[in-house]
Motif scaffolding. Structure first.
Motif, short mmCIF file in Angstrom:
data_model
loop_
_atom_site.label_atom_id
_atom_site.label_comp_id
_atom_site.label_asym_id
_atom_site.label_seq_id
_atom_site.Cartn_x
_atom_site.Cartn_y
_atom_site.Cartn_z
N VAL A 181 -6.38 -8.20 -5.21
CA VAL A 181 -6.27 -9.44 -4.46
C VAL A 181 -5.37 -9.14 -3.26
O VAL A 181 -4.23 -8.72 -3.45
N THR A 182 -5.87 -9.34 -2.05
CA THR A 182 -5.09 -9.03 -0.85
C THR A 182 -5.28 -10.10 0.22
O THR A 182 -6.37 -10.67 0.35
N SER A 228 0.38 -5.74 -11.17
CA SER A 228 1.38 -5.33 -10.20
C SER A 228 1.17 -6.18 -8.95
O SER A 228 0.03 -6.36 -8.51
N GLN A 229 2.26 -6.70 -8.41
CA GLN A 229 2.16 -7.57 -7.24
C GLN A 229 3.30 -7.26 -6.30
O GLN A 229 4.40 -6.95 -6.73
N THR A 230 3.01 -7.31 -5.00
CA THR A 230 4.06 -7.06 -4.02
C THR A 230 3.80 -7.86 -2.75
O THR A 230 2.66 -8.25 -2.48
N LEU A 231 4.86 -8.10 -2.02
CA LEU A 231 4.80 -8.73 -0.71
C LEU A 231 5.38 -7.76 0.30
O LEU A 231 6.42 -7.16 0.05
N MET A 232 4.70 -7.63 1.43
CA MET A 232 5.20 -6.75 2.48
C MET A 232 4.92 -7.41 3.82
O MET A 232 3.74 -7.58 4.19
N ILE A 270 -1.29 -18.35 -5.19
CA ILE A 270 -2.32 -17.30 -5.34
C ILE A 270 -2.41 -16.83 -6.79
O ILE A 270 -3.49 -16.82 -7.39
N ILE A 271 -1.27 -16.45 -7.35
CA ILE A 271 -1.26 -15.94 -8.73
C ILE A 271 -1.78 -17.00 -9.69
O ILE A 271 -2.59 -16.70 -10.57
N THR A 294 -0.30 -8.48 -2.01
CA THR A 294 -1.20 -7.55 -2.70
C THR A 294 -0.96 -7.64 -4.20
O THR A 294 0.19 -7.60 -4.65
N MET A 295 -2.03 -7.78 -4.96
CA MET A 295 -1.93 -7.80 -6.42
C MET A 295 -3.05 -6.94 -6.99
O MET A 295 -4.19 -7.02 -6.54
#
Length: 89
Positions: free
Chosen positions: A7-8, A34-38, A15-16, A43-44
Motif C-alpha cells: 500500500v503506497t 511493516s509500515q513507514t512514513l517518509m 489508511i490502515i 508505505t505499508m
C-alpha cells in the motif's frame, strides 16, 4: 496461501483502518506488517494468509479498488512465491 500486499501513496488519516477492515471482511489474516512514513509518503507491506478457500488474490484486489479510491493509495497483492521470485537476484 500466503500473499504480499503493498500500500503506497500520500499519507492521510485512516489508511490502515480501511485496508485492515476490508481484509477482515474477506477473512484474510495479517501474518506480518511493516509500515513507514517518509516525507509525507505512506508505505505499508503486509504478509497475509488467505484462510477461506473462496478468497482469491483477484477477489482481494477487487475489494481493495474502493479502498484505493477512498484513501488515494496504490494497493497491489500477489502470491508470496511470485513476490519472492520477482525480488530475488
Amino acid at each position: 496461501m500466503i500473499a504480499i500486499m503493498t500500500v503506497t501513496g500520500a499519507d492521510r488519516t485512516g489508511i490502515i483502518a480501511q485496508v485492515t477492515t476490508a481484509l477482515a471482511e474477506l477473512n484474510v489474516n495479517i501474518v506480518d506488517v511493516s509500515q513507514t512514513l517518509m516525507s509525507g509518503y505512506f508505505t505499508m507491506i503486509l504478509r497475509v494468509e488467505l484462510l477461506d478457500s473462496e478468497t482469491s488474490i483477484q477477489k482481494i484486489q477487487e475489494r481493495m479498488k474502493p479502498v484505493e479510491e477512498e484513501t488515494q493509495q496504490v494497493i497491489r497483492i500477489q502470491s508470496e512465491d511470485l513476490f519472492t521470485a520477482m525480488n530475488e537476484i
